[in-house]
Design a protein around this motif. Structure first.
Motif, short mmCIF file in Angstrom:
data_model
loop_
_atom_site.label_atom_id
_atom_site.label_comp_id
_atom_site.label_asym_id
_atom_site.label_seq_id
_atom_site.Cartn_x
_atom_site.Cartn_y
_atom_site.Cartn_z
N TYR A 1 0.82 -1.21 0.00
CA TYR A 1 0.00 0.00 0.00
C TYR A 1 0.85 1.26 0.00
O TYR A 1 0.37 2.36 -0.32
CB TYR A 1 -0.96 -0.01 1.20
N GLY A 2 2.13 1.14 0.34
CA GLY A 2 3.02 2.28 0.30
C GLY A 2 3.44 2.67 -1.10
O GLY A 2 4.02 3.75 -1.30
N ASP A 3 3.17 1.83 -2.08
CA ASP A 3 3.45 2.16 -3.48
C ASP A 3 2.27 2.97 -4.00
O ASP A 3 1.13 2.48 -4.04
CB ASP A 3 3.63 0.89 -4.30
N PRO A 4 2.50 4.21 -4.44
CA PRO A 4 1.37 5.08 -4.84
C PRO A 4 0.60 4.57 -6.04
O PRO A 4 -0.53 5.01 -6.28
CB PRO A 4 2.07 6.41 -5.15
N GLU A 5 1.17 3.65 -6.81
CA GLU A 5 0.48 3.15 -8.00
C GLU A 5 -0.59 2.12 -7.68
O GLU A 5 -1.48 1.86 -8.50
CB GLU A 5 1.49 2.51 -8.97
N LEU A 6 -0.53 1.51 -6.49
CA LEU A 6 -1.41 0.39 -6.20
C LEU A 6 -2.89 0.76 -6.28
O LEU A 6 -3.69 0.05 -6.89
CB LEU A 6 -1.10 -0.19 -4.81
N ARG A 7 -3.26 1.88 -5.71
CA ARG A 7 -4.68 2.26 -5.69
C ARG A 7 -5.21 2.59 -7.08
O ARG A 7 -6.40 2.45 -7.34
CB ARG A 7 -4.89 3.44 -4.74
N GLN A 8 -4.33 3.03 -7.96
CA GLN A 8 -4.78 3.31 -9.33
C GLN A 8 -4.97 2.02 -10.11
O GLN A 8 -5.84 1.93 -10.99
CB GLN A 8 -3.74 4.19 -10.04
N ALA B 1 5.76 -21.44 1.68
CA ALA B 1 4.52 -21.54 0.90
C ALA B 1 4.77 -20.89 -0.46
O ALA B 1 5.00 -19.68 -0.54
CB ALA B 1 3.36 -20.87 1.62
N MET B 2 4.72 -21.68 -1.53
CA MET B 2 5.14 -21.25 -2.85
C MET B 2 4.02 -21.47 -3.86
O MET B 2 3.28 -22.44 -3.78
CB MET B 2 6.39 -22.05 -3.28
N THR B 3 3.93 -20.57 -4.85
CA THR B 3 2.91 -20.67 -5.88
C THR B 3 3.54 -20.61 -7.26
O THR B 3 4.68 -20.14 -7.40
CB THR B 3 1.84 -19.56 -5.71
N GLU B 4 2.82 -21.07 -8.29
CA GLU B 4 3.44 -21.23 -9.61
C GLU B 4 3.75 -19.92 -10.31
O GLU B 4 4.73 -19.82 -11.06
CB GLU B 4 2.56 -22.11 -10.53
N PHE B 5 2.97 -18.90 -10.14
CA PHE B 5 3.24 -17.56 -10.65
C PHE B 5 2.28 -16.59 -10.00
O PHE B 5 1.34 -17.00 -9.31
CB PHE B 5 3.15 -17.47 -12.19
N GLY B 6 2.51 -15.29 -10.19
CA GLY B 6 1.64 -14.29 -9.60
C GLY B 6 0.47 -13.95 -10.51
O GLY B 6 0.12 -14.72 -11.41
N ARG B 7 -0.12 -12.78 -10.28
CA ARG B 7 -1.28 -12.38 -11.07
C ARG B 7 -1.06 -10.95 -11.57
O ARG B 7 -0.15 -10.25 -11.13
CB ARG B 7 -2.57 -12.51 -10.25
N THR B 8 -1.89 -10.54 -12.50
CA THR B 8 -1.73 -9.21 -13.09
C THR B 8 -1.84 -8.12 -12.04
O THR B 8 -2.59 -8.25 -11.07
CB THR B 8 -2.78 -8.97 -14.18
N VAL B 9 -1.11 -7.03 -12.24
CA VAL B 9 -1.17 -5.94 -11.27
C VAL B 9 -2.50 -5.18 -11.39
O VAL B 9 -2.95 -4.59 -10.41
CB VAL B 9 0.01 -4.97 -11.45
N ARG B 10 -3.12 -5.20 -12.54
CA ARG B 10 -4.42 -4.54 -12.73
C ARG B 10 -5.54 -5.53 -12.50
O ARG B 10 -5.49 -6.66 -12.98
CB ARG B 10 -4.54 -3.96 -14.13
N GLU B 11 -6.54 -5.11 -11.77
CA GLU B 11 -7.72 -5.96 -11.66
C GLU B 11 -8.50 -5.92 -12.97
O GLU B 11 -8.41 -4.94 -13.73
CB GLU B 11 -8.61 -5.51 -10.51
N ASN B 12 -9.23 -6.97 -13.25
CA ASN B 12 -10.00 -7.02 -14.50
C ASN B 12 -11.43 -6.54 -14.29
O ASN B 12 -11.79 -6.07 -13.20
CB ASN B 12 -9.96 -8.43 -15.09
N GLY B 13 -12.26 -6.67 -15.30
CA GLY B 13 -13.62 -6.14 -15.23
C GLY B 13 -14.58 -6.96 -14.41
O GLY B 13 -15.73 -6.55 -14.22
N THR B 14 -14.14 -8.11 -13.90
CA THR B 14 -15.03 -8.96 -13.10
C THR B 14 -14.59 -9.02 -11.63
O THR B 14 -14.98 -9.93 -10.91
CB THR B 14 -15.09 -10.38 -13.68
N GLY B 15 -13.79 -8.03 -11.23
CA GLY B 15 -13.36 -7.99 -9.84
C GLY B 15 -12.31 -9.03 -9.50
O GLY B 15 -12.17 -9.39 -8.32
N GLY B 16 -11.59 -9.49 -10.51
CA GLY B 16 -10.54 -10.47 -10.28
C GLY B 16 -9.24 -10.04 -10.92
O GLY B 16 -9.08 -8.89 -11.34
N THR B 17 -8.31 -10.97 -11.00
CA THR B 17 -7.03 -10.73 -11.65
C THR B 17 -6.69 -11.95 -12.50
O THR B 17 -7.16 -13.06 -12.23
CB THR B 17 -5.90 -10.51 -10.62
N ASP B 18 -5.87 -11.74 -13.51
CA ASP B 18 -5.54 -12.82 -14.44
C ASP B 18 -4.12 -13.33 -14.19
O ASP B 18 -3.39 -12.80 -13.36
CB ASP B 18 -5.72 -12.34 -15.88
N HIS B 19 -3.74 -14.37 -14.91
CA HIS B 19 -2.43 -14.99 -14.71
C HIS B 19 -1.31 -13.99 -14.97
O HIS B 19 -1.32 -13.29 -15.98
CB HIS B 19 -2.26 -16.19 -15.64
#
Length: 392
Positions: free
Chosen positions: A56-63, A295-313
């Motif tokens: 949240y300290g990154d000013p770009e997150l809220r945009q 605790a490890m995961t295969e990859f992260g998700r897009t920095v922008r949320e999509n139009g359905t309130g989610g995020t993509d690969h």
């Protein structure tokens, strides 16, 4: 009934992919010398590290994320003035304050651009860093670790659900167990079945595993009620083994694929992860002080949320670290930023470090495995770089 690999064929149409489906999970165990313990939790479905550890300290997150939670003012738990912990992991805050919880932001495997759950998980568990379509090495990095440790044998490998864990594939034998399986068979019935499957190469190993579990008190573990019941059962089973001879364990928690309505999706997944970690801490007792959880995961998700309130690969993600012997209460590694020019391919968090390096250094410090062995045999071709000093 014990699940077999052939049943994978029936999972191809589940959700985004069977690899991301919340009902699929598995676990593995192995003996090792010494008193230190390692638990690897594979988070299947691509956990959104930006939502779990919110910068949240990154000013770009809220945009970039106008509706997803973005900091303490929306219920997240402040960690260090820059990152905040997702509200669903608030029960882990005592671990953070005690130095028993940490995370590594902006990490990934070398997997890029194709963003397939199956391929990403395959590369994460194989640990080779080479393209999944061209590599010839098919065993997993935990199995290769065992092969480098004199006198080590794989005690047991349990598969829960419908899929196997490549992370311990290799020369070590594997067995299966499910927290929802109930075995009731008399001694006479056991002898009869053993006679029936004696010459069957497919069902004899599975049958022998079932008989062993019938005669093991662990088969009587009952999961609690609620959305985290399976995760609690996995963790209780794991802790019981780690309190015995087992020193290396791995299991998976699925349900992280959040293309739409990410809020409730990630909330359920985080409840399961948090329950698993707290159950390990409680049930391990004094052995928690000798335990490291990755605790490890295969990859992260897009920095922008999509139009359905989610995020993509996406690409860059995060790794959660817990345990009584870690240097917690901190973010491990740097932060690339979320400005347009800082992103990978203009859409993803830029990974700053290979997640395999963190795992390698943890194994180096836990089990005194030489660096050249880790870089050459366990994670072929890896440059471990500087020690992040995950352990205390």
């Amino acid at each position: 009934m014990l699940s077999r690999r052939l049943f994978l064929k029936s999972t191809a149409l589940i959700g985004c992919s069977a690899a991301a489906h919340p009902m699929l999970s598995s676990m593995t165990f192995a003996d090792a010398p010494g008193e230190n313990r390692l638990v690897v939790i594979i988070l299947r479905g691509a956990m959104d590290g930006l939502d779990v550890f919110q910068p949240y300290g990154d000013p770009e997150l809220r945009q970039l994320r106008k509706t997803l939670s973005a900091g303490p003012d929306k219920g997240a738990q402040d960690l260090d003035g820059f990152f905040a912990l997702h509200p669903s992991l608030a029960p882990l805050m005592p671990l953070w304050r005690a130095g028993e919880l940490a995370f590594a932001p902006a990490v990934s495997t070398p997997y890029r651009d194709k963003r397939s759950h199956f391929d990403g998980q395959d590369m994460l568990e194989a640990g080779t860093g080479t393209d999944v379509e061209t590599r010839s090495q098919r065993d997993g990095w935990l199995n290769r670790l065992l092969q480098t440790m004199p006198g080590v044998q794989s005690e047991t490998a349990y598969s829960v659900g419908l899929e196997d864990m490549r992370i311990l594939d290799g020369a070590a034998p594997a067995k299966s167990w499910s927290p929802q399986t109930r075995f009731k068979l008399s001694a006479q019935g056991q002898r009869l079945l053993a006679h029936v499957w004696h010459d069957d190469p497919l069902f004899r190993p599975a049958g022998e595993q079932a008989i062993e579990i019938i005669n093991d008190d662990l088969a009587r573990i009952e999961p609690a009620e609620g959305p985290a019941r399976d995760a609690q059962a996995l963790a209780r089973f794991t802790a019981d083994r780690l309190n015995r001879e087992t020193r290396i364990a791995s299991f998976s928690i699925s349900g992280w694929d959040s293309h739409a309505r990410q809020g409730p999706v990630i909330d359920r997944a985080l409840q399961r992860l948090g329950t698993a970690i707290l159950t390990l801490r409680a049930d391990l007792g004094a052995n928690w002080s000798r335990t490291t959880v990755l605790a490890m995961t295969e990859f992260g998700r897009t920095v922008r949320e999509n139009g359905t309130g989610g995020t993509d690969h996406g690409t860059g993600g995060a790794m959660l670290v817990a345990g009584g012997n870690i240097r917690g209460g901190r973010a491990i590694g740097g932060w690339p930023g979320l400005a347009e020019g800082d992103l990978y391919a203009g859409r993803d968090l830029m990974p700053l470090r290979d997640i395999r390096a963190h795992a390698a250094w943890a194994m180096r410090d836990l089990f005194d495995i030489p660096r050249d062995v880790l870089e050459r045999s366990v994670f072929p071709g890896l440059d471990m770089g500087e020690n992040p000093r995950i352990l205390g």
